[in-house]
Every structure is written in structure tokens, then in C-alpha cells.
Design a protein around this motif. Sequence first.
Motif, PDB file in Angstrom:
ATOM      1  N   ASN A   1     -56.550  31.604  83.286  1.00  0.00           N
ATOM      2  CA  ASN A   1     -57.350  30.726  82.452  1.00  0.00           C
ATOM      3  C   ASN A   1     -57.722  31.535  81.215  1.00  0.00           C
ATOM      4  OD1 ASN A   1     -57.614  28.339  84.190  1.00  0.00           O
ATOM      5  ND2 ASN A   1     -58.668  29.753  85.550  1.00  0.00           N
TER       6      ASN A   1
ATOM      7  N   GLU B   1     -53.071  28.972  79.939  1.00  0.00           N
ATOM      8  CA  GLU B   1     -53.774  28.016  80.792  1.00  0.00           C
ATOM      9  C   GLU B   1     -53.262  26.592  80.578  1.00  0.00           C
ATOM     10  OE1 GLU B   1     -58.062  28.168  80.730  1.00  0.00           O
ATOM     11  OE2 GLU B   1     -58.251  26.351  81.931  1.00  0.00           O
TER      12      GLU B   1
ATOM     13  N   GLU C   1     -61.958  25.604  77.898  1.00  0.00           N
ATOM     14  CA  GLU C   1     -60.560  25.707  77.460  1.00  0.00           C
ATOM     15  C   GLU C   1     -60.152  24.620  76.474  1.00  0.00           C
ATOM     16  OE1 GLU C   1     -61.678  24.961  80.390  1.00  0.00           O
ATOM     17  OE2 GLU C   1     -60.555  23.329  81.340  1.00  0.00           O
TER      18      GLU C   1
ATOM     19  N   GLU D   1     -53.093  31.869  88.861  1.00  0.00           N
ATOM     20  CA  GLU D   1     -53.213  31.187  87.575  1.00  0.00           C
ATOM     21  C   GLU D   1     -53.914  32.074  86.576  1.00  0.00           C
ATOM     22  OE1 GLU D   1     -56.038  27.992  87.439  1.00  0.00           O
ATOM     23  OE2 GLU D   1     -57.493  29.082  88.657  1.00  0.00           O
TER      24      GLU D   1
END
Length: 425
Positions: free
Chosen positions: A291, A104, A71, A289
Motif C-alpha cells: 500500500n 497499490e 490512497e 500486498e
Amino acid sequence: MKILILGSGGREHAFAWKIAQSPLCTALFIAPGNAGTSQVAQNVAIEATDFDRLADFIAANEIELVVVGPEAPLVAGFTDFMRQHPTLNHVRVVGPDKAGAALEGSKDFAKQFMMRHGIPTAAYRSFDSSNLEEGIAYLATLQAPYVLKADGLAAGKGVLIINDLAEAQAALREMIAEAKFGAASATVVVEQFLRGIELSVFVLTDGKDYCLLPAAKDYKRIGEGDTGLNTGGMGAVSPVPFANEEFLKKVEERIVKPTLAGLQKEGIDYVGFIFIGLMNVGGEPYVIEYNVRMGDPETEVVIPRIKTDLLTLLDAASRRRLAQAAFEIDSRTAVTVMLVSGGYPEAFEKGKPISGLDRIGEVTAFHAGTKQQGETVVTAGGRVIALTALADSMQEALQRSYRAAETITYEGKYYRRDIGRDLMA
Ligand code: AMP
Ligand code: GLY
């Protein structure tokens, strides 16, 4: 096609392993890679966030497609950098721009996004220095346990789950007023605790169409029975037995489709992977969440189950032609067991020679933290090697991975012996 992968972990080794099998692949580079990736690709000694040096390399080697693993380069704007580059804007990138990566990079943005688009997630409120006292009072209205999340990237450590109210209030104060996680906790999301079983679903999208990749479950804690400190992930299993067709249909209709429609509505041109962390609460999916990349070690079980040529899929996504791509999944079960360095996730030693890699039969060793030192492969990280096996049953796959885990040796080797155990009847 000439391809560059960014990253250096087991996830990137799995990408490289699969892409190298494609007849479309004429040259494969990975920056910076590890000892394992050098067996299937050419390692390039450039960090994944060093955009200027990457641009020089991309130009000099006429790279056509960049696949971003982690990321950090995405949140830092690698895709924007490439799209705006005066001479390299024709190079295609699999990985969202900064606006997409905010799913994210900012938990507050992700929560607001889910609210705007009616995507099921835990109820929440966000606090910063302007309303910290309100946050303290808000916590008192909730029931334990209390879930506090640093808004920004905090190396996987930014989520606190606390049972005691006074402790939770103190933690909120520390995060906001004392910058417990630096700038990442200037804003904190406080959310409702969800009770259920976790799993992850992965999507590859070209911004419009998508492939629903195999679901996976990972094992985050260092100790058996999910005890002890959080890690990057100690193992993974795919498919997830409790994620049946009915549940996955709900995920697709209530979460995947509204997420992609929401991105489009907000003008976010998203090409890449979306990793959706889910809680199965009594058969209903809730997003924990997002990502903006694949998971690690989930990739090490997801990729081996993709029968289709991965490069064809990535190429189609980057050309916004995913609708035309064929996509086939292997129905067998993949498991991976992560070998780590003694002491991880706290202090550990590196540079330990690894032996037995040539004696693991059909099990695939995806290197996470290794380095080539002359003729020897040595440990170079907390997570060292993910051992993936594919078989008709989870039992058989686990047996194979665990046999390989015994065969490979290095000083301080540790692994969890209970991967998948909770999923077996
Ligand atoms: P994250 O960094 O968002 O993946 O959160 C870390 C872990 O905290 C997750 O994998 C969950 O196990 C747990 N968690 C996060 N949010 C919640 C929630 N709302 N309810 C229960 N557990 C949660
Ligand atoms: N295994 C969890 C992650 O990649 O974030």
C-alpha cells in the motif's frame, strides 16, 4: 511550517496529533478531518480528492508541506498535479506520484514489479477477457484454497479466497466477464495461497534512503477469533512479538531494499510511506500486498511509538534528506482497540451522541468517524474511535484500552474483545 493533511480517519488524527506536537509546526490544517482532528488542527471542508479546491486553499494559506493520508488522492494523481502546477510546484508533498501509487492501485503491476526485482511473493498469473478460459483452466491446476484479486482498487473487498474449485472458476468469470468489482476486476490476479501469520511493515522513504518504522499486526475481521466479514481494521498491536530481529532483517534485506532499488531503477521518484503487507511463512517473509500509505488502524499504534519529531522526519523526506534525520523508536508496546457502529461493516446508523471521551485518562482517542454537532461529538462512520494505550507490556496496554472502551458509550457500540490475544503466550 504550515502543513495540510489530507484525509478524515484515525490515521489522519494520529498524524495530526503527532505533528501538532512539533515545535516546527506553525499552522496545521486537515481536509476534511473529523471531530477529533479539530482539537489539534483546523478542519477544512474540502474532500481529499477535490484537487482544484485544495490548490486554492494551499495557495491562499501558503501551505509548505502536504501529507497525504489515504490512497485515493495518490492513485488519482495528487502528487503529479502538485508537481506540475504552474504556481504551486514548490509545495512539498509526502505521498508518491501516480506511477508509484500503482504499487497499490494495480495488483498486476505490483506483482510484475516484485517479479522484476526478485522480491519474494506468491506465484501468480493475471487474466483478463482475452485469456479468461486459460484462467479457468489454470485454476484447475492449483490446489485449494484459491486466491483471486481484482487488479484495481475495490474498497478493500477485491480479494476472494475460495475453497471450492467450481466456485472459484465462477468467481473468476464473474469478476472479468460480469465486472463484479466494476473496472477494478477487468484484470484479475490468481495467486498461490500462502499459509502463515500476517503482519505489516512500514517504511518512510525519500526515494533513496528510508526509515523502517515499527511493525504492526492488525485485526481485519469483525468477529472475535478472526471470524465474519472483513473490515477496515478492528484493532492493532505494535511491536509484533513473532517479528523478531532476525525476521525483520530478512524483511529489510529481501524486501525493503530491493523495493526501493526497484523504484529507483524504474525511474519512480517515491517520497512517502510504503506499507508492506507480509505473510510469515515458517520464518520467511513473503509480500502479500503493497500500500502506498500508512495503514489504519496500524498508524494509531505506529505513530505513538515514534519518539522522534514526526514533522522533522516528514520534512526531511520531502527534501530528500532522510539520511541526515535522527530516528528513535519507543520500545514499549502500543495497542489500539477500534470502537465501531453497530451493524458495521454492513449497514449502520450515524449521528449517535458519544459520551465518556473526557474520562479515559492516559488513553489516546484517535477519532475515525466522528462529527462535532454543537457541543456534542456524534458518530459519523462505521469505524468510530481507536483507543490507543502505550505500556511496558501488551497485557497492561490492553487493559488500559479496554477500560477506555467500556467508559466511552454510544448507542450500538461494538468492539472486539480479543485484540492481541493470539500474540500472548
Ligand atoms: P489484500 O487486500 O491484498 O490485503 O488481501 C486481503 C487479505 O487476503 C490479506 O490480508 C490476507 O489475509 C489474504 N490474502 C491475500 N493474498 C493471500 C495469499 N496469497 N495467501 C493467503 N492469504 C492471502
Ligand atoms: N488496516 C489495513 C489497511 O489500512 O489497509
